[in-house]
Structure formats: structure tokens, C-alpha cells
Design an enzyme around this catalytic site. Structure first.
Site, mmCIF file in Angstrom:
data_model
loop_
_atom_site.group_PDB
_atom_site.id
_atom_site.type_symbol
_atom_site.label_atom_id
_atom_site.label_comp_id
_atom_site.label_asym_id
_atom_site.label_seq_id
_atom_site.Cartn_x
_atom_site.Cartn_y
_atom_site.Cartn_z
ATOM 1 N N LYS A 62 8.255 15.435 77.511
ATOM 2 C CA LYS A 62 8.874 14.589 76.476
ATOM 3 C C LYS A 62 10.325 15.009 76.235
ATOM 4 C CE LYS A 62 4.436 13.563 74.342
ATOM 5 N NZ LYS A 62 3.503 13.674 73.200
ATOM 6 N N GLN A 76 2.315 17.643 68.090
ATOM 7 C CA GLN A 76 1.500 17.543 69.309
ATOM 8 C C GLN A 76 0.065 17.985 69.021
ATOM 9 O OE1 GLN A 76 2.664 16.182 72.124
ATOM 10 N NE2 GLN A 76 0.863 16.524 73.376
ATOM 11 N N ASP A 97 4.518 8.534 66.646
ATOM 12 C CA ASP A 97 3.224 8.501 67.334
ATOM 13 C C ASP A 97 2.370 7.331 66.833
ATOM 14 O OD1 ASP A 97 2.804 10.475 69.292
ATOM 15 O OD2 ASP A 97 2.402 12.043 67.802
#
Ligand code: L34
Length: 288
Positions: free
Chosen positions: A52, A96, A119
Site C-alpha cells: 500500500k 490494518q 476502508d
């Protein structure tokens, strides 16, 4: 049989995003800034976050990775989330997953400001997604939809079997595909589904997101189906690093029967990352 190339599609999207960012910057605006919080030393998570961070650079974004030790307390993590919620230099951030077992994931997700929740995991974003309102669509389902669109895979009126009911893939995928514009008839299968093999065998589109390597076999798939493999399990392998990534689909067996199939790696994974970039760009465009 057409192999859906997620890596190549992600590269095309990257060029589109980078061009938009260059325009933003030329107009005097700050480049989008994504922050990723990584707690502990989960090897797969470290790889995904590194991917990412690299993609941020390639899109012209600013990026920051906040690495926190395994022993981080829930309160410490919540304090970091609160700081990022209020940092005007941060357009979007992610925590994460998975988190260490002593931390309540749901509580952490609920602390994220929906405006920065790139997200799309907060209840406000999930609710907006379910209602078909403007929202951040979770990256993996968004990436899969982009692949279906770019490869002209028909979805309207098609039978779709989604295997796996996770909050980050299966559940949102089933909701999105049933919405206007996609118009699929979706069955969401899970560990308690009776006659799973029969349901999958009737599907025009199969989305495997259960996390069991090689679960989908050729005899479960209809001739000419489209198969999307979301699995990314690391298994031991006879190579330099000692492991490889395998999907939920027995690719060698299933591929010959398909009209379209995604490989692992190089299928859904790169699309997850580029979709996160798209959401971050959107967050940056919405900033005051
Ligand atoms: N908060 N947690 C949060 N957001 C997410 O969107 C994720 N996810 C999942 C795990 N936890 C998360 C990811 O980022 C899965 N995921 C993810 C991201 C990237 C890749 C796979 C999963 C990826 O880059 N896959 C490569 C192979 C990488 C490898 O070598 O392991 C591929 O080609 O599939």
C-alpha cells in the site's frame, strides 16, 4: 477462458489516479495523504501495508505508516485513532487487520471518523453502502466490481454465489452485487450453508472468499462461469522465501471450465490496493 489480470488493471487505474493527483497538485492543492496503522509483526499484514505504501508513492500520494508494537494497548491505539481523526494533514487512514487478540477490533473501527474511513469499515459507511448512498466502498469488493466492469462480465440477472460472510469481503460483496446497476441475484454461502456445492454449481459468477486453499473444485463450478478468487493463504513452498500465496480456488482444475477467472496472486489483491487509493483520492477531494 480469459484470465482477469488484476495486476495490469491496477496499473491502468494507477495511471488514471496519478494523472488526477498531478492535476490537483498543479492546481495548488496538497497531494492526498494516507496513513496506515500497523500493530504487531504479522508477516502478511506487513507485506500488504508495504504494498500500500509503495502504491501511494506511485500514485503521487503522501503516505505514512505508523508501526506500533504487538503489546500496544487498546487505549493507546484508540488515542492514535483519535489523533488521526483530528489531524488536518491526514485525508484518510486505515487500521490494518487483524489486530492482536487483546484488542477489540470493532471498538477500534467504531472510533474512526467516517470521513477518514477509507476502508469503509465504520458502521456509518456500511450503512450508507447498504442504502446505496455515497460512501467509501470497502476496497476488496470495490476492486472486484471494477474487474467485472472492465472485463465486461455481465451481472444483470445472473446468479451469483458468494462464499464467505466476512464484514470486509463476502457480506459487502453480496449487498453490492444485488444493487441497482449490478442487478445480480446473490446467494451468500457460509460454513452453515446446506447444499453449498449445488448452489455454487448453479452460479454464473462465483466469488470465493472463505480462506480455505483450493476449496472450489471443478465439479462445483458450472461450465462457462466467472470465478473470482479472493483467497490469499500463505502455504509452505519449495522456493527461496519458503512460502507461496494460494487462493480458495483449485485454479488448475477450475480454470479450463471458466469464461473468466482471476489468478492468485495477481488477481484481486492488487485491485484491493488500488481501490484503497481511489478511496483516499476521494477523501482528499472532499476535504475543505
Ligand atoms: N484494514 N485490513 C484493513 N484493510 C484491508 O483492505 C485489509 N486487507 C485484507 C487484510 N486486512 C486488511 C488487505 O489489504 C487483505 N488485504 C490484502 C491487500 C493486498 C494483497 C492481499 C490482501 C496483495 O497485495 N496481494 C498480492 C500478493 C501479496 C503477497 O505476496 O502476499 C496478490 O497479488 O494477490
Amino acid at each position: 477462458m480469459t484470465i482477469i489480470d488484476g495486476k495490469l488493471t491496477a496499473q491502468q487505474l494507477r495511471a488514471e489516479i496519478a494523472a488526477e493527483v498531478a492535476e490537483m497538485v498543479a492546481a495548488g492543492q496538497a497531494a492526498p495523504h494516507l496513513v496506515a496503522i500497523l500493530v504487531g509483526n504479522n508477516g502478511a499484514s506487513m507485506t500488504y501495508v508495504a504494498n500500500k505504501e509503495k502504491m501511494c508513492g506511485e500514485c503521487g500520494f503522501r503516505s505514512t505508516v505508523l508501526r506500533m508494537p504487538e503489546e500496544t494497548t487498546e487505549e493507546q491505539l484508540l488515542a492514535e485513532v483519535e489523533r488521526l481523526n483530528n489531524d488536518p494533514e491526514v485525508d484518510g487512514f486505515i487500521v490494518q487487520l487483524p489486530l492482536p487478540k487483546h484488542i477489540d477490533e470493532q471498538r477500534v473501527i467504531e472510533a474512526i471518523s467516517p470521513r477518514k474511513d477509507v476502508d469503509g469499515f465504520t458502521p456509518i459507511n456500511v450503512g450508507a453502502m447498504v442504502l446505496g448512498l455515497e460512501c467509501f466502498v470497502p476496497a476488496t469488493p470495490a476492486g472486484i466490481l471494477e474487474l467485472l466492469k472492465r472485463y465486461n462480465v455481465p451481472t444483470a440477472g445472473k446468479k451469483c454465489a458468494v462464499i464467505g460472510r466476512s464484514n470486509i469481503v463476502g457480506r459487502p460483496m453480496s449487498i453490492l452485487l444485488s444493487q441497482k446497476g449490478w442487478d445480480a441475484t446473490v446467494t451468500l454461502c457460509h460454513s452453515r450453508t446446506a447444499n453449498l456445492a449445488e448452489t455454487v454449481a448453479e452460479a454464473d459468477i462465483v466469488i470465493a472468499a472463505l480462506g480455505i486453499p483450493g476449496f472450489v473444485k471443478a465439479n462445483m463450478v458450472k461450465e462457462g462461469a466467472t470465478v473470482i478468487d479472493v483467497g490469499i493463504t500463505r502455504v509452505e513452498a519449495d522456493n527461496a522465501r519458503g512460502w507461496k500465496v494460494v487462493g480458495d480456488v483449485d485454479y488448475a482444475e477450475v480454470a479450463p471450465k471458466c469464461s473468466y477467472i482471476t489468478p492468485v496472486p495477481g488477481g484481486v489483491g492488487p485491485m484491493t490496493i488500488i481501490s484503497l487509493m481511489k478511496n483516499t483520492l476521494l477523501a482528499a477531494k472532499r476535504r475543505k
